[in-house]
Design a protein around this motif. Structure first.
Motif, PDB file in Angstrom:
ATOM      1  N   THR A 146      -2.153   2.419 -14.291  1.00 40.96           N
ATOM      2  CA  THR A 146      -3.474   1.778 -14.236  1.00 40.96           C
ATOM      3  C   THR A 146      -3.720   1.396 -12.878  1.00 40.96           C
ATOM      4  OG1 THR A 146      -3.227   1.133 -16.701  1.00 40.96           O
ATOM      5  CG2 THR A 146      -5.027   0.034 -15.104  1.00 40.96           C
ATOM      6  N   PRO A 147      -4.645   1.906 -12.004  1.00 41.21           N
ATOM      7  CA  PRO A 147      -4.681   1.601 -10.726  1.00 41.21           C
ATOM      8  C   PRO A 147      -5.197   0.078 -10.477  1.00 41.21           C
ATOM      9  CG  PRO A 147      -5.983   3.622 -11.304  1.00 41.21           C
ATOM     10  CD  PRO A 147      -5.555   3.192 -12.486  1.00 41.21           C
ATOM     11  N   GLN A 148      -5.674  -0.524 -11.460  1.00 43.72           N
ATOM     12  CA  GLN A 148      -5.996  -1.981 -11.230  1.00 43.72           C
ATOM     13  C   GLN A 148      -4.972  -2.815 -10.996  1.00 43.72           C
ATOM     14  OE1 GLN A 148      -7.268   0.096 -13.455  1.00 43.72           O
ATOM     15  NE2 GLN A 148      -9.596   0.059 -13.125  1.00 43.72           N
ATOM     16  N   VAL A 149      -3.681  -2.554 -11.601  1.00 40.89           N
ATOM     17  CA  VAL A 149      -2.433  -3.211 -11.551  1.00 40.89           C
ATOM     18  C   VAL A 149      -2.266  -3.406  -9.898  1.00 40.89           C
ATOM     19  CG1 VAL A 149      -0.052  -3.190 -11.857  1.00 40.89           C
ATOM     20  CG2 VAL A 149      -1.597  -2.731 -13.722  1.00 40.89           C
ATOM     21  N   ALA A 150      -2.303  -2.184  -9.250  1.00 41.74           N
ATOM     22  CA  ALA A 150      -1.917  -2.287  -7.869  1.00 41.74           C
ATOM     23  C   ALA A 150      -2.810  -3.100  -7.056  1.00 41.74           C
ATOM     24  CB  ALA A 150      -1.899  -0.780  -7.131  1.00 41.74           C
ATOM     25  N   ALA A 151      -4.124  -3.085  -7.464  1.00 44.24           N
ATOM     26  CA  ALA A 151      -5.168  -3.740  -6.838  1.00 44.24           C
ATOM     27  C   ALA A 151      -4.975  -5.455  -7.080  1.00 44.24           C
ATOM     28  CB  ALA A 151      -6.647  -3.515  -7.257  1.00 44.24           C
ATOM     29  N   ALA A 152      -4.755  -5.589  -8.295  1.00 47.23           N
ATOM     30  CA  ALA A 152      -4.533  -6.956  -8.702  1.00 47.23           C
ATOM     31  C   ALA A 152      -3.346  -7.663  -8.162  1.00 47.23           C
ATOM     32  CB  ALA A 152      -4.320  -7.309 -10.233  1.00 47.23           C
ATOM     33  N   ILE A 153      -2.130  -6.948  -8.212  1.00 48.35           N
ATOM     34  CA  ILE A 153      -0.921  -7.463  -7.543  1.00 48.35           C
ATOM     35  C   ILE A 153      -1.035  -7.863  -5.999  1.00 48.35           C
ATOM     36  CG2 ILE A 153       1.494  -6.966  -6.973  1.00 48.35           C
ATOM     37  CD1 ILE A 153       1.731  -5.466  -9.675  1.00 48.35           C
ATOM     38  N   THR A 154      -1.745  -6.880  -5.316  1.00 54.08           N
ATOM     39  CA  THR A 154      -2.045  -6.935  -3.924  1.00 54.08           C
ATOM     40  C   THR A 154      -2.556  -8.112  -3.507  1.00 54.08           C
ATOM     41  OG1 THR A 154      -1.757  -4.515  -3.787  1.00 54.08           O
ATOM     42  CG2 THR A 154      -2.796  -5.963  -1.800  1.00 54.08           C
TER      43      THR A 154
ATOM     44  N   LYS B  90       0.787  -1.055  -0.056  1.00 54.79           N
ATOM     45  CA  LYS B  90       0.157  -0.026   0.025  1.00 54.79           C
ATOM     46  C   LYS B  90       0.999   0.925  -0.065  1.00 54.79           C
ATOM     47  CE  LYS B  90      -3.623   0.328   2.202  1.00 54.79           C
ATOM     48  NZ  LYS B  90      -4.551   0.509   1.459  1.00 54.79           N
ATOM     49  N   GLY B  91       1.865   1.171   0.783  1.00 52.09           N
ATOM     50  CA  GLY B  91       2.845   2.329   1.003  1.00 52.09           C
ATOM     51  C   GLY B  91       3.514   2.649  -0.482  1.00 52.09           C
ATOM     52  N   ALA B  92       3.986   1.366  -0.803  1.00 49.70           N
ATOM     53  CA  ALA B  92       4.776   1.482  -2.357  1.00 49.70           C
ATOM     54  C   ALA B  92       3.858   2.150  -3.420  1.00 49.70           C
ATOM     55  CB  ALA B  92       5.327   0.204  -2.633  1.00 49.70           C
ATOM     56  N   PHE B  93       2.679   1.617  -3.613  1.00 46.26           N
ATOM     57  CA  PHE B  93       1.627   2.112  -4.361  1.00 46.26           C
ATOM     58  C   PHE B  93       1.294   3.473  -4.184  1.00 46.26           C
ATOM     59  CE2 PHE B  93       0.894  -2.913  -5.327  1.00 46.26           C
ATOM     60  CZ  PHE B  93       1.557  -2.706  -6.472  1.00 46.26           C
ATOM     61  N   ARG B  94       1.169   3.816  -3.020  1.00 48.24           N
ATOM     62  CA  ARG B  94       0.790   5.491  -2.840  1.00 48.24           C
ATOM     63  C   ARG B  94       1.949   6.090  -3.173  1.00 48.24           C
ATOM     64  NH1 ARG B  94      -1.149   4.818   2.359  1.00 48.24           N
ATOM     65  NH2 ARG B  94      -3.293   4.741   1.587  1.00 48.24           N
ATOM     66  N   TYR B  95       3.262   5.646  -2.830  1.00 43.85           N
ATOM     67  CA  TYR B  95       4.369   6.474  -3.212  1.00 43.85           C
ATOM     68  C   TYR B  95       4.591   6.421  -4.733  1.00 43.85           C
ATOM     69  CZ  TYR B  95       9.377   7.992  -3.629  1.00 43.85           C
ATOM     70  OH  TYR B  95      10.565   8.705  -3.775  1.00 43.85           O
ATOM     71  N   ASP B  96       4.537   5.609  -5.399  1.00 37.01           N
ATOM     72  CA  ASP B  96       4.772   5.285  -6.904  1.00 37.01           C
ATOM     73  C   ASP B  96       3.595   4.440  -7.545  1.00 37.01           C
ATOM     74  OD1 ASP B  96       5.748   5.350  -9.333  1.00 37.01           O
ATOM     75  OD2 ASP B  96       7.417   3.810  -8.946  1.00 37.01           O
ATOM     76  N   PRO B  97       2.404   5.136  -7.845  1.00 40.82           N
ATOM     77  CA  PRO B  97       1.331   4.506  -8.304  1.00 40.82           C
ATOM     78  C   PRO B  97       1.492   4.089  -9.712  1.00 40.82           C
ATOM     79  CG  PRO B  97       0.886   6.622  -8.144  1.00 40.82           C
ATOM     80  CD  PRO B  97       2.163   6.523  -7.502  1.00 40.82           C
ATOM     81  N   PRO B  98       0.936   2.863  -9.931  1.00 42.07           N
ATOM     82  CA  PRO B  98       1.123   2.561 -11.321  1.00 42.07           C
ATOM     83  C   PRO B  98       0.165   3.341 -12.144  1.00 42.07           C
ATOM     84  CG  PRO B  98      -0.111   1.017 -10.166  1.00 42.07           C
ATOM     85  CD  PRO B  98       0.264   1.994  -9.372  1.00 42.07           C
TER      86      PRO B  98
END
Length: 134
Positions: free
Chosen positions: A79-87, A69-77
């Motif tokens: 496409t937001p769905q990428v962060a959700a899917a990887i998580t 969550k911190g990494a994706f907040r600091y450097d978001p992809p």
């Protein structure tokens, strides 16, 4: 259907909870010393006490979730769905590993060649998904 970030947080929380509950559910059947790490041939090479063995991976999952969550907040992809899917995929992968460790400690045969192969497939899937979604 693409997951949104709040749905991914809920799904991740459910996966962490189910992983923790799995350990609690089989607590009485686990040995006092639980194998938590195995060589590539499937031979255990690290043991911990039962309480640590049951709590360790759910705690690592929670820590990993917070780091992601911190990494994706600091450097978001892009496409937001990428962060959700990887998580969610990472939480599911870690939960599956915990399930396999519990199964082995309960005396069930765990095919480690398939575990290693499945881990590789998971990693390739995540990389391909992230690259295609970007």
């Amino acid at each position: 259907m693409a997951l949104r970030r709040n749905q991914a947080d809920i799904a991740s929380g459910v996966l962490i909870g189910l992983t923790a509950l799995a350990g609690v559910a089989v607590w009485s059947q686990l040995p006092a010393e639980v194998a938590i790490h195995f060589s590539a041939s499937g031979t255990p090479d690290n043991y911990v006490s039962k309480p640590v063995g049951v709590v360790l991976l759910p705690a690592l999952m929670l820590g990993t979730l917070l780091i992601l969550k911190g990494a994706f907040r600091y450097d978001p992809p892009e496409t937001p769905q990428v962060a959700a899917a990887i998580t969610v995929a990472t939480m599911a992968f870690m939960g599956a590993i915990h399930g396999l460790v519990l199964a082995w400690n309960l005396g069930y045969p765990v095919p480690f060649d398939l575990v290693l192969g499945g881990s590789l497939v998971w990693a390739v899937f995540i990389v391909v998904y992230a690259r295609q979604a970007a």
